[in-house]
Design an enzyme around this catalytic site. Structure first.
Site, PDB file in Angstrom:
ATOM      1  N   GLU A  14       0.815  -1.214   0.000  1.00  0.00           N
ATOM      2  CA  GLU A  14       0.000   0.000   0.000  1.00  0.00           C
ATOM      3  C   GLU A  14       0.852   1.269   0.000  1.00  0.00           C
ATOM      4  O   GLU A  14       0.403   2.302  -0.470  1.00  0.00           O
ATOM      5  CB  GLU A  14      -0.915   0.026   1.237  1.00  0.00           C
ATOM      6  CG  GLU A  14      -1.961  -1.057   1.270  1.00  0.00           C
ATOM      7  CD  GLU A  14      -3.099  -0.824   0.295  1.00  0.00           C
ATOM      8  OE1 GLU A  14      -3.343   0.334  -0.090  1.00  0.00           O
ATOM      9  OE2 GLU A  14      -3.740  -1.818  -0.089  1.00  0.00           O
ATOM     10  N   ASP A  23      -6.440   7.475  -4.611  1.00  0.00           N
ATOM     11  CA  ASP A  23      -5.924   6.148  -4.939  1.00  0.00           C
ATOM     12  C   ASP A  23      -6.059   5.887  -6.439  1.00  0.00           C
ATOM     13  O   ASP A  23      -6.503   6.762  -7.194  1.00  0.00           O
ATOM     14  CB  ASP A  23      -6.599   5.062  -4.091  1.00  0.00           C
ATOM     15  CG  ASP A  23      -8.056   4.793  -4.459  1.00  0.00           C
ATOM     16  OD1 ASP A  23      -8.584   5.379  -5.437  1.00  0.00           O
ATOM     17  OD2 ASP A  23      -8.690   3.991  -3.760  1.00  0.00           O
TER      18      ASP A  23
END
Length: 147
Positions: A14, A23
């Site tokens: 991540e 994102d």
């Protein structure tokens, strides 16, 4: 399952960003892949807003707890899987969330049967694989090698 190993793997997959960013799907996120929801105090803040390390760590721990609970609820056999398979499933759950993971029906059957090769095939045959190819490929290779 060794939660420390899962934490380390998620930090690698991540990344850790101490500010709000979008994102790969365009959703506001911060820290270690924390999707901002309307219940977060960060909801509505601008991209680039800094987030303190303590808040990032607190949210990450909460998110991991949710992921483990989701894995145990969605896969009643989760705790009977080998640890490596547990960490792979938890990594996927962290990345996609429960609603998207629930669509991996053939993957779920393969896990229940401990058919790691079939599980890997189902992972590859997905939109998720196309969206996060490098991460998916790493997890697929690991799934193929679950013993």
């Amino acid at each position: 399952m060794t939660l420390e190993k899962l934490r380390e793997e998620l930090k690698i997959d991540e990344g850790c960003v101490n500010e709000i960013y979008k994102d790969h799907l365009g959703y506001p996120t911060f820290g270690i892949g924390h999707l901002i929801t309307d219940s977060d105090p960060e909801y509505g803040l601008e991209v680039g807003t800094e987030i303190g390390e303590e808040r990032v760590n607190d949210v990450f721990e909460k998110d991991i707890g949710i992921v483990i609970a989701d894995c145990e609820n969605e896969y009643v056999f989760f705790n009977d899987l080998p640890e490596e398979a547990q960490r792979i499933v938890a990594n996927m759950m962290f990345n996609m969330g429960k609603p998207r993971m629930q669509k991996f029906l053939k993957f779920k059957v393969a896990l229940a049967e401990h058919n790691w090769e079939k599980a890997a095939i189902e992972m590859e045959d997905s939109l998720w694989h196309k969206q996060v190819t490098n991460r998916a490929n790493r997890l697929i290779e690991r799934m193929k090698n679950v013993a």
